[in-house]
Design a protein around this motif. Structure first.
Motif, PDB file in Angstrom:
ATOM      1  N   PRO A  91       0.838  -1.200   0.000  1.00 45.89           N
ATOM      2  CA  PRO A  91       0.000   0.000   0.000  1.00 45.89           C
ATOM      3  C   PRO A  91       0.875   1.254   0.000  1.00 45.89           C
ATOM      4  O   PRO A  91       1.782   1.385   0.815  1.00 45.89           O
ATOM      5  N   LEU A  92       0.612   2.149  -0.943  1.00 47.35           N
ATOM      6  CA  LEU A  92       1.431   3.354  -1.089  1.00 47.35           C
ATOM      7  C   LEU A  92       0.597   4.598  -0.859  1.00 47.35           C
ATOM      8  O   LEU A  92      -0.544   4.679  -1.323  1.00 47.35           O
ATOM      9  N   VAL A  93       1.189   5.589  -0.179  1.00 52.16           N
ATOM     10  CA  VAL A  93       0.534   6.895  -0.129  1.00 52.16           C
ATOM     11  C   VAL A  93       1.464   7.917  -0.777  1.00 52.16           C
ATOM     12  O   VAL A  93       2.673   7.732  -0.792  1.00 52.16           O
ATOM     13  N   GLU A  94       0.851   8.978  -1.321  1.00 55.66           N
ATOM     14  CA  GLU A  94       1.676  10.011  -1.943  1.00 55.66           C
ATOM     15  C   GLU A  94       1.404  11.337  -1.228  1.00 55.66           C
ATOM     16  O   GLU A  94       0.246  11.646  -0.891  1.00 55.66           O
ATOM     17  N   ASP A 105       2.098   1.082   5.313  1.00 60.08           N
ATOM     18  CA  ASP A 105       2.218   0.223   6.500  1.00 60.08           C
ATOM     19  C   ASP A 105       3.505   0.480   7.278  1.00 60.08           C
ATOM     20  O   ASP A 105       3.727  -0.110   8.315  1.00 60.08           O
ATOM     21  N   GLN A 106       4.385   1.354   6.759  1.00 59.22           N
ATOM     22  CA  GLN A 106       5.628   1.622   7.492  1.00 59.22           C
ATOM     23  C   GLN A 106       5.679   3.049   8.045  1.00 59.22           C
ATOM     24  O   GLN A 106       6.662   3.446   8.670  1.00 59.22           O
ATOM     25  N   LEU A 107       4.629   3.826   7.792  1.00 57.94           N
ATOM     26  CA  LEU A 107       4.651   5.232   8.223  1.00 57.94           C
ATOM     27  C   LEU A 107       4.307   5.366   9.697  1.00 57.94           C
ATOM     28  O   LEU A 107       3.398   4.699  10.189  1.00 57.94           O
ATOM     29  N   GLY A 116       5.768  17.832   5.551  1.00 60.80           N
ATOM     30  CA  GLY A 116       4.594  18.032   6.410  1.00 60.80           C
ATOM     31  C   GLY A 116       3.272  18.029   5.648  1.00 60.80           C
ATOM     32  O   GLY A 116       2.220  18.286   6.224  1.00 60.80           O
ATOM     33  N   GLY A 117       3.326  17.738   4.344  1.00 66.43           N
ATOM     34  CA  GLY A 117       2.115  17.748   3.514  1.00 66.43           C
ATOM     35  C   GLY A 117       1.161  16.611   3.857  1.00 66.43           C
ATOM     36  O   GLY A 117       1.505  15.677   4.574  1.00 66.43           O
ATOM     37  N   GLU A 118      -0.035  16.727   3.290  1.00 70.57           N
ATOM     38  CA  GLU A 118      -1.067  15.716   3.539  1.00 70.57           C
ATOM     39  C   GLU A 118      -0.882  14.543   2.571  1.00 70.57           C
ATOM     40  O   GLU A 118      -0.400  14.728   1.449  1.00 70.57           O
ATOM     41  N   PHE A 119      -1.296  13.340   3.013  1.00 66.61           N
ATOM     42  CA  PHE A 119      -1.177  12.170   2.143  1.00 66.61           C
ATOM     43  C   PHE A 119      -2.448  11.892   1.351  1.00 66.61           C
ATOM     44  O   PHE A 119      -3.547  12.210   1.819  1.00 66.61           O
TER      45      PHE A 119
END
Ligand code: ATP
Length: 439
Positions: A91-94, A105-107, A116-119
């Motif tokens: 699972p990836l977030v940008e 899953d590692q954040l 500091g931006g939003e994902f």
């Protein structure tokens, strides 16, 4: 208290690896390619010895095993049937601001650690590398670089069965490259996008799988211990139910205590009949086995010990590193298992004197036919011993002026630093015996 990696921090090991020619950064003269490494002259020998020790232990040394070397490129349907097209993803977030991507899953934070931006919402990212076969670059010609060697074994199950006439339980072993477009590679050669695996698929009668899983877990754990990794730096970890891969009924990981914490060296999974079942269904081929003893026909279950060559090599290399007090100085010595050390025997003439050179060369020519050897005549013998200690050479053979007359040489043991004088005529046998049984 047993010693647990007091000296082998990563910076030290990485600089030693580069200085002595174990591992270089890939494409270094162009600034390097991230998390990609090349094995230098000593690293390639170390890694080759790790693979040979594995092959000897799980293929050549057993009646119930055979080997295989399947192609990296396979029919794309293989990866649909195996579940990789659907499931082999993270699972990836940008970050909406700087567009950096992270594994969800590692954040540990809710906002981008960089700016500091939003994902964004997590999105599945498939880890398989794609390329095109032939000159036309469209989806009809798309193929994958294999993310594991295992599928090459499953699709050859009937070929191997028919040609080798093996009966269950039996297994197929393979060593080869695998590719995963890891989102967060790192920790030197521990997690890279191109790596080598050494895998066994062991086919058993359903119902005997749990017993065989235990056998392989013990077998593989002991292999690492036998080849020099201290027990206190190894542990077995059973997967929780919710952690199991889509194909697995049960899995144990063999983990090593790396300088940054515990990390997986090898996974041993009970894959049931998942893979053979899926390939039988997708290809329309009959992949069942006829058991002559019970007159039954069934799909075998599979136990899979799957290890990484690069991770094992790194663990052997880290675990063997030592610094021993030696008078006012320190002796850096790698206690690599004698069969894994890149150089097995170093031939050291006492000096560069022209009278000694032919005798020393003859001794080297004799030994290089049997062992991985190095000839070193630069600087003092003491410094040359230290150089060999640092790269883990178990035996140094010193040729001196008496050798010319008495045809004897001195063997020096890396670990005890004991020396014995032996006739050149018996040298190969004596070294072979030491290599097999220790000093
Ligand atoms: P991890 O959880 O560390 O990503 P994994 O569970 O995905 O590993 P498997 O699919 O079980 O790994 O692969 C079997 C073995 O292949 C691993 O135990 C490891 O030694 C090796 N391996 C897997 N991925 C990598 C990689 N990116 N770099 C180096 N070796 C790897």
């Amino acid at each position: 208290m047993p010693r647990v990696l007091p000296y082998a921090d990563m910076d030290k090991i990485m600089s030693l690896s580069k200085r002595r020619g174990f591992v270089f950064q890939s494409s270094e003269i162009y600034g390097g390619l991230a998390s990609t490494w090349d094995y230098g002259p000593l690293g390639v020998e170390l890694k080759r010895h790790v693979k040979e020790a594995w092959w000897q232990s799980v293929v050549l040394g057993r009646d119930d095993m055979v080997g295989l070397d399947a192609a990296i490129l396979m029919a794309p349907q293989v990866w649909v049937a195996s579940g990789h097209v659907e499931n082999f993803s993270d699972p990836l977030v940008e970050c909406r601001e700087c567009h950096l991507r992270f594994r969800a899953d590692q954040l540990e934070t809710e906002r981008c650690p960089e700016c500091g931006g939003e994902f964004t919402e997590p999105r599945r990212f498939n880890l398989m590398f794609r390329t095109f076969m032939g000159p036309v670059e469209d989806t009809g010609h798309e193929v994958f670089l294999r993310p594991e060697t295992a599928q090459g074994i499953f699709v050859n199950f009937q070929n191997v069965l028919n040609s080798s006439r093996k009966k269950l339980p039996f297994g197929i072993g393979q060593i080869g490259k695998a590719f995963r477009n890891e989102i967060t590679p790192g920790n030197f050669t521990f997690r890279t996008r191109e790596f080598e695996q050494m895998e066994v698929e062991f086919f058993v009668k359903p119902g005997t799988d749990e017993e065989w899983l235990q056998k392989w877990v013990d077998e593989r754990f002991n292999w690492y211990v036998k080849h020099g990794i201290r027990k206190e730096n190894l542990r077995l970890r059973r997967h929780d139910r919710d952690e199991l891969a889509h194909y697995a009924k049960d899995t144990y990981d063999i983990e090593y205590r790396f300088p940054w914490g515990w990390g997986e060296l090898e996974g041993i999974a009970d894959r049931t009949d998942f893979d053979l079942g899926r390939h039988a269904e997708a290809s329309g081929e009959d992949l069942t086995y006829f058991d002559e003893e019970t007159r039954e026909r069934y799909l075998p279950y599979v136990i899979e010990p799957s290890g990484g060559v690069d991770r094992a090599t790194l663990a052997f290399w880290l675990d063997s590193y030592d610094e021993e007090p030696d008078g006012d100085t320190v002796r850096v010595v790698s206690h690599l298992h004698r069969k894994l050390a890149p150089i097995t025997v170093a031939v050291l003439p006492l000096s560069r004197n022209a009278r000694l050179a032919p005798t020393a060369r003859n001794v080297h020519d004799l030994l290089r036919r049997h062992f991985s050897t190095q000839f070193d005549d630069a600087q003092s013998v003491g410094r040359r011993y230290r150089r060999q200690d640092e790269i883990g050479t178990p035996y140094c053979v010193t040729v001196d002026f008496d050798t010319i007359d008495d045809q004897q040489v001195t063997i020096r043991d890396r670990d005890t630093m004991h020396q014995v004088r032996v006739p050149v005529a018996n040298l190969v046998n004596i070294l072979q015996d030491k290599l097999e049984h220790g000093w």
